[in-house]
Design an enzyme around this catalytic site. Structure first.
Site, PDB file in Angstrom:
ATOM      1  N   GLY A   1     -25.154  17.483 -24.730  1.00  0.00           N
ATOM      2  CA  GLY A   1     -24.585  18.710 -25.290  1.00  0.00           C
ATOM      3  C   GLY A   1     -24.362  19.748 -24.208  1.00  0.00           C
ATOM      4  O   GLY A   1     -24.600  20.941 -24.408  1.00  0.00           O
ATOM      5  N   ALA A   2     -23.860  19.282 -23.051  1.00  0.00           N
ATOM      6  CA  ALA A   2     -23.760  20.162 -21.875  1.00  0.00           C
ATOM      7  C   ALA A   2     -22.435  20.918 -21.801  1.00  0.00           C
ATOM      8  O   ALA A   2     -22.204  21.650 -20.841  1.00  0.00           O
ATOM      9  CB  ALA A   2     -23.954  19.332 -20.597  1.00  0.00           C
TER      10      ALA A   2
ATOM     11  N   SER B   1     -21.299  23.264 -23.843  1.00  0.00           N
ATOM     12  CA  SER B   1     -21.290  24.636 -24.373  1.00  0.00           C
ATOM     13  C   SER B   1     -22.716  25.151 -24.507  1.00  0.00           C
ATOM     14  O   SER B   1     -23.679  24.397 -24.301  1.00  0.00           O
ATOM     15  CB  SER B   1     -20.591  24.691 -25.744  1.00  0.00           C
ATOM     16  OG  SER B   1     -21.340  23.964 -26.694  1.00  0.00           O
ATOM     17  N   GLY B   2     -22.808  26.421 -24.844  1.00  0.00           N
ATOM     18  CA  GLY B   2     -24.062  27.033 -25.243  1.00  0.00           C
ATOM     19  C   GLY B   2     -25.231  26.818 -24.290  1.00  0.00           C
ATOM     20  O   GLY B   2     -25.113  26.937 -23.064  1.00  0.00           O
TER      21      GLY B   2
ATOM     22  N   GLY C   1     -26.958  24.122 -23.520  1.00  0.00           N
ATOM     23  CA  GLY C   1     -26.879  22.963 -22.627  1.00  0.00           C
ATOM     24  C   GLY C   1     -26.060  23.260 -21.383  1.00  0.00           C
ATOM     25  O   GLY C   1     -26.433  22.874 -20.265  1.00  0.00           O
TER      26      GLY C   1
ATOM     27  N   SER D   1     -36.473  23.874 -32.747  1.00  0.00           N
ATOM     28  CA  SER D   1     -36.138  25.214 -33.252  1.00  0.00           C
ATOM     29  C   SER D   1     -37.272  25.729 -34.128  1.00  0.00           C
ATOM     30  O   SER D   1     -37.988  24.942 -34.766  1.00  0.00           O
ATOM     31  CB  SER D   1     -34.851  25.165 -34.080  1.00  0.00           C
ATOM     32  OG  SER D   1     -34.653  26.399 -34.750  1.00  0.00           O
TER      33      SER D   1
ATOM     34  N   TYR E   1     -31.012  20.571 -41.370  1.00  0.00           N
ATOM     35  CA  TYR E   1     -31.221  21.067 -40.005  1.00  0.00           C
ATOM     36  C   TYR E   1     -32.717  21.268 -39.726  1.00  0.00           C
ATOM     37  O   TYR E   1     -33.237  20.807 -38.700  1.00  0.00           O
ATOM     38  CB  TYR E   1     -30.453  22.378 -39.810  1.00  0.00           C
ATOM     39  CG  TYR E   1     -30.625  22.941 -38.417  1.00  0.00           C
ATOM     40  CD1 TYR E   1     -30.049  22.301 -37.324  1.00  0.00           C
ATOM     41  CD2 TYR E   1     -31.386  24.086 -38.186  1.00  0.00           C
ATOM     42  CE1 TYR E   1     -30.231  22.797 -36.026  1.00  0.00           C
ATOM     43  CE2 TYR E   1     -31.562  24.585 -36.910  1.00  0.00           C
ATOM     44  CZ  TYR E   1     -30.984  23.937 -35.833  1.00  0.00           C
ATOM     45  OH  TYR E   1     -31.158  24.415 -34.552  1.00  0.00           O
TER      46      TYR E   1
HETATM   47  P1  NAD Z   1     -23.601  24.558 -29.316  1.00  0.00           P
HETATM   48  O1  NAD Z   1     -22.891  24.194 -30.570  1.00  0.00           O
HETATM   49  O2  NAD Z   1     -22.962  25.537 -28.393  1.00  0.00           O
HETATM   50  O3  NAD Z   1     -24.002  23.265 -28.497  1.00  0.00           O
HETATM   51  C1  NAD Z   1     -24.275  22.022 -29.127  1.00  0.00           C
HETATM   52  C2  NAD Z   1     -23.782  20.922 -28.244  1.00  0.00           C
HETATM   53  O4  NAD Z   1     -23.988  19.650 -28.921  1.00  0.00           O
HETATM   54  C3  NAD Z   1     -22.285  21.023 -27.940  1.00  0.00           C
HETATM   55  O5  NAD Z   1     -22.071  20.828 -26.563  1.00  0.00           O
HETATM   56  C4  NAD Z   1     -21.672  19.882 -28.755  1.00  0.00           C
HETATM   57  O6  NAD Z   1     -20.512  19.345 -28.188  1.00  0.00           O
HETATM   58  C5  NAD Z   1     -22.813  18.884 -28.734  1.00  0.00           C
HETATM   59  N1  NAD Z   1     -22.633  17.880 -29.797  1.00  0.00           N
HETATM   60  C6  NAD Z   1     -22.476  18.112 -31.117  1.00  0.00           C
HETATM   61  N2  NAD Z   1     -22.225  16.954 -31.757  1.00  0.00           N
HETATM   62  C7  NAD Z   1     -22.229  15.971 -30.796  1.00  0.00           C
HETATM   63  C8  NAD Z   1     -22.031  14.573 -30.826  1.00  0.00           C
HETATM   64  N3  NAD Z   1     -21.773  13.917 -31.975  1.00  0.00           N
HETATM   65  N4  NAD Z   1     -22.107  13.882 -29.671  1.00  0.00           N
HETATM   66  C9  NAD Z   1     -22.362  14.525 -28.503  1.00  0.00           C
HETATM   67  N5  NAD Z   1     -22.558  15.847 -28.414  1.00  0.00           N
HETATM   68  C10 NAD Z   1     -22.493  16.565 -29.551  1.00  0.00           C
HETATM   69  O7  NAD Z   1     -25.007  25.133 -29.830  1.00  0.00           O
HETATM   70  P2  NAD Z   1     -26.369  25.480 -29.045  1.00  0.00           P
HETATM   71  O8  NAD Z   1     -26.916  26.650 -29.748  1.00  0.00           O
HETATM   72  O9  NAD Z   1     -26.160  25.537 -27.585  1.00  0.00           O
HETATM   73  O10 NAD Z   1     -27.266  24.234 -29.451  1.00  0.00           O
HETATM   74  C11 NAD Z   1     -28.016  23.482 -28.528  1.00  0.00           C
HETATM   75  C12 NAD Z   1     -29.350  23.126 -29.178  1.00  0.00           C
HETATM   76  O11 NAD Z   1     -30.094  24.327 -29.420  1.00  0.00           O
HETATM   77  C13 NAD Z   1     -29.234  22.430 -30.528  1.00  0.00           C
HETATM   78  O12 NAD Z   1     -30.127  21.330 -30.552  1.00  0.00           O
HETATM   79  C14 NAD Z   1     -29.678  23.484 -31.527  1.00  0.00           C
HETATM   80  O13 NAD Z   1     -30.280  22.915 -32.661  1.00  0.00           O
HETATM   81  C15 NAD Z   1     -30.694  24.250 -30.696  1.00  0.00           C
HETATM   82  N6  NAD Z   1     -30.993  25.610 -31.155  1.00  0.00           N
HETATM   83  C16 NAD Z   1     -30.034  26.580 -31.099  1.00  0.00           C
HETATM   84  C17 NAD Z   1     -30.362  27.865 -31.522  1.00  0.00           C
HETATM   85  C18 NAD Z   1     -29.363  28.984 -31.458  1.00  0.00           C
HETATM   86  O14 NAD Z   1     -29.709  30.109 -31.901  1.00  0.00           O
HETATM   87  N7  NAD Z   1     -28.159  28.770 -30.947  1.00  0.00           N
HETATM   88  C19 NAD Z   1     -31.646  28.155 -32.019  1.00  0.00           C
HETATM   89  C20 NAD Z   1     -32.586  27.130 -32.074  1.00  0.00           C
HETATM   90  C21 NAD Z   1     -32.256  25.863 -31.620  1.00  0.00           C
END
Ligand code: NAD
Length: 295
Positions: free
Chosen positions: A27-28, A30-31, A33, A155, A180
């Site tokens: 998941g690198a 965006s966000g 990662g 989370s 989730y």
């Molecule tokens: P994000 O949506 O920006 O990143 C998620 C990443 O997962 C993306 O790069 C996306 O392409 C990838 N992904 C999704 N489906 C996929 C698939 N089928 N195959 C390969 N890659 C896939 O969101 P984020 O917030 O950066 O999330 C990253 C992690 O952080 C997640 O596990 C999320 O549960 C966790 N998290 C986020 C928050 C928050 O507030 N954003 C809070 C707690 C936990």
């Protein structure tokens, strides 16, 4: 080596050199990662970005490459909701010279119940079964590279979980947040059982809550969730702040040899009572092995 600092209440900034270390990040593109990949590349690590979409992956790789102070980053494509693609990916990653850090970060929340190509509930398959399978398949590589670290992004949402081991696919009652929350509880239970199994191998396993972070997260959720996120987003952590506990667990000597922990803002925290239940962790492990065809 600089002392860890805390900025924005997020977590320590380690500044610990990671030269010579190979870090695989799912998941690198965006966000959290992507921000973690940029940070670790800036500390000297060679980052392997695992992304689903080639264009977004290449854009992220360019950013990581611009920050890199060590080896050149590389890109691996995989849809991690497919066990077959996870297996193919693991086969390719096993060809790397070493893996010092595996970051299980890819995750999502989905409004309507959807099944993957394998016929599994999508949230559970991507958020839990994919890291479960990938980590197990890479275990020999991680052990050979030891000391190595597995870092999984869980989370605080796990506290809302109601995990029914007889209904992991949520066939009887689906809601996006329940799916989730259950998957994030599964991340913590997985980390706990993994740490137990890895004891004495030189590989540690820890997980974290990154805070509430301004990312693409929630874009596959309901209109209400998206509206709520849009309104609250200015108060969220930046992806860079959200990545700090992850980078801390991946790099800091403070957690070297520490395993099985759940971290928030760079501190070891107690997750929910269910997340600390070793019997549930073992039963979930066995069911996950069955579902992924892991012998
Ligand atoms: P994000 O949506 O920006 O990143 C998620 C990443 O997962 C993306 O790069 C996306 O392409 C990838 N992904 C999704 N489906 C996929 C698939 N089928 N195959 C390969 N890659 C896939 O969101 P984020 O917030 O950066 O999330 C990253 C992690 O952080 C997640 O596990 C999320 O549960 C966790 N998290 C986020 C928050 C928050 O507030 N954003 C809070 C707690 C936990």
């Amino acid at each position: 080596m600089s002392e860890p600092q805390t900025a924005g209440g997020a977590a320590p900034v380690t500044g610990v050199p990671m030269g010579g270390r190979v870090c695989v990040v799912t998941g690198a593109s965006s966000g959290i990662g992507q921000a973690a990949s940029v940070a670790m590349a800036g500390l000297g690590a060679t980052v392997v970005l695992v992304c689903r979409d080639r264009g977004r992956g290449q854009n992220a790789m360019a950013e990581v490459g611009a920050a890199a102070r060590g080896g050149e980053p590389s890109l691996e494509l995989a849809d991690l909701s497919s066990a077959e693609q996870v297996r193919d990916l693991a086969g390719r990653l096993a060809g790397l010279p070493r893996i010092d850090v595996l970051v299980n970060n890819a995750g999502l929340v989905i409004y309507h119940r959807q099944l993957t190509a394998d016929g599994l509930e999508h949230t559970f398959a991507l958020n839990h079964l994919a890291p479960f399978l990938l980590t197990n398949l890479l275990r020999p590589k991680l052990e050979a590279s030891g000391p190595a670290r597995v870092v999984t992004v869980a989370s605080t949402a796990h506290r809302g979980a109601r995990l029914d081991l007889d209904d992991l696919q949520l066939e009887h009652r689906y809601s996006a947040m329940l799916a989730y929350s259950n998957s994030k509880l599964a991340n913590i239970l997985f980390t706990r059982e993994l740490a137990r199994r890895l004891d004495g191998t030189g590989v540690t396993a820890n997980c974290l809550h990154p805070g509430t972070v301004r990312t693409r997260f929630g874009q596959t959720g309901s209109a209400w969730l998206r509206l709520g996120i849009a309104i609250a987003a200015p108060f969220f952590r930046s992806p860079e702040q959200g990545a700090r506990t992850l980078v801390y667990l991946a790099s800091s000597p403070e957690v070297s040899g520490q395993s099985g922990g759940y971290y928030v803002s760079g501190k070891l925290r107690e997750p929910s009572p269910t997340a600390r239940n070793d019997d549930t962790a073992r039963r979930l492990w066995d069911l996950s092995a069955e579902l992924t065809g892991l012998s």
